[in-house]
Motif scaffolding. Structure first.
Motif, PDB file in Angstrom:
ATOM      1  N   UNK A  94       0.533  -8.003  -3.410  1.00  0.00           N
ATOM      2  CA  UNK A  94       0.649  -9.141  -4.314  1.00  0.00           C
ATOM      3  C   UNK A  94       1.157 -10.399  -3.593  1.00  0.00           C
ATOM      4  N   UNK A  95       1.847 -10.189  -2.478  1.00  0.00           N
ATOM      5  CA  UNK A  95       2.431 -11.320  -1.756  1.00  0.00           C
ATOM      6  C   UNK A  95       1.537 -11.829  -0.635  1.00  0.00           C
ATOM      7  N   UNK A  96       0.443 -11.141  -0.402  1.00  0.00           N
ATOM      8  CA  UNK A  96      -0.446 -11.583   0.671  1.00  0.00           C
ATOM      9  C   UNK A  96      -1.238 -12.800   0.211  1.00  0.00           C
ATOM     10  N   UNK A  97      -1.480 -13.673   1.165  1.00  0.00           N
ATOM     11  CA  UNK A  97      -2.223 -14.890   0.867  1.00  0.00           C
ATOM     12  C   UNK A  97      -3.617 -14.547   0.339  1.00  0.00           C
ATOM     13  N   UNK A  98      -3.981 -15.168  -0.735  1.00  0.00           N
ATOM     14  CA  UNK A  98      -5.323 -14.978  -1.272  1.00  0.00           C
ATOM     15  C   UNK A  98      -5.553 -13.652  -1.954  1.00  0.00           C
TER      16      UNK A  98
ATOM     17  N   UNK B 290       9.149 -12.780  -3.047  1.00  0.00           N
ATOM     18  CA  UNK B 290       8.902 -13.366  -1.728  1.00  0.00           C
ATOM     19  C   UNK B 290      10.190 -13.452  -0.910  1.00  0.00           C
ATOM     20  N   UNK B 291      11.297 -13.645  -1.585  1.00  0.00           N
ATOM     21  CA  UNK B 291      12.567 -13.850  -0.889  1.00  0.00           C
ATOM     22  C   UNK B 291      13.275 -12.534  -0.575  1.00  0.00           C
ATOM     23  N   UNK B 292      12.713 -11.431  -1.019  1.00  0.00           N
ATOM     24  CA  UNK B 292      13.392 -10.146  -0.850  1.00  0.00           C
ATOM     25  C   UNK B 292      12.904  -9.409   0.385  1.00  0.00           C
ATOM     26  N   UNK B 293      13.852  -9.034   1.212  1.00  0.00           N
ATOM     27  CA  UNK B 293      13.531  -8.309   2.437  1.00  0.00           C
ATOM     28  C   UNK B 293      12.957  -6.938   2.113  1.00  0.00           C
ATOM     29  N   UNK B 294      11.928  -6.570   2.846  1.00  0.00           N
ATOM     30  CA  UNK B 294      11.324  -5.260   2.652  1.00  0.00           C
ATOM     31  C   UNK B 294      10.078  -5.294   1.792  1.00  0.00           C
ATOM     32  N   UNK B 295       9.806  -6.441   1.183  1.00  0.00           N
ATOM     33  CA  UNK B 295       8.634  -6.529   0.303  1.00  0.00           C
ATOM     34  C   UNK B 295       7.496  -7.330   0.930  1.00  0.00           C
ATOM     35  N   UNK B 296       7.701  -7.728   2.194  1.00  0.00           N
ATOM     36  CA  UNK B 296       6.749  -8.646   2.824  1.00  0.00           C
ATOM     37  C   UNK B 296       5.322  -8.116   2.819  1.00  0.00           C
TER      38      UNK B 296
END
Length: 152
Positions: free
Chosen positions: A128-132, A118-124
DNA sequence: GCCAACGTTGGC
DNA sequence: GCCAACGTTGGC
């Protein structure tokens, strides 16, 4: 070549279970979601690498890399009444669900944690990081792949 | 263990 | 085809 992420609860099947398999290979069974199934059926090709992700555990995150060694074929657990993944709607003619075989390539020395991702730029944009997000099989871009490997 | 988010089911 | 009810997922 495409890149993937496979999610599993370590209490059910962890990377150490995979490491303990003869030939360090397993079939990715029990996927019962159409979108995830379609990624396996239509997307995953022999030789494609995938991250192994531990979910629903004290330290969720990426714990290693596997490789597709056999492309999609019917999930035998869907046809097995004794399996907890049994699906009465699956038949040999219309198996409904598929598996791929994956082989352990590498277990990381440490977990690349969800917090770190989550804290890494470029992985937004990673699924897997999307809500739900609940998909157990998701595509990863080459850039994301390299970004994550560079964290190690 | 809680609870929000999501997919699936089934009555109409 | 709609949509409420239900079950599951997964981070915390």
């Amino acid at each position: 070549m495409a890149f993937w992420l496979l999610k599993s609860e370590p209490s059910v099947y962890s990377i150490d279970h995979l490491a303990a398999e003869e030939k360090k290979t397993t079939l990715w069974e029990g996927v019962r979601n159409y979108q995830a199934r379609n990624f396996m059926r239509d997307g995953m090709k022999k030789g494609d690498p995938a991250f192994f992700y531990h979910s629903n555990c004290p330290e969720p995150g990426i714990v290693g890399v596997v490789k597709v060694v056999r492309e999609a074929y019917p999930d035998p657990t869907a046809l097995d009444p004794a399996s907890k993944y049994y699906d009465p709607k699956a038949t040999p003619d219309n198996p409904r669900w598929v598996v791929v075989d994956v082989k352990l390539e590498k277990k990381f020395k440490r977990t690349v944690t969800l917090a770190e991702l989550r804290a890494t730029k470029g992985l937004e944009k990673m699924a897997i990081l999307q809500k739900g997000s609940r998909l157990s099989v998701t595509p990863v871009t080459e850039k994301e792949w390299e970004t994550i490997l560079a964290l190690l």
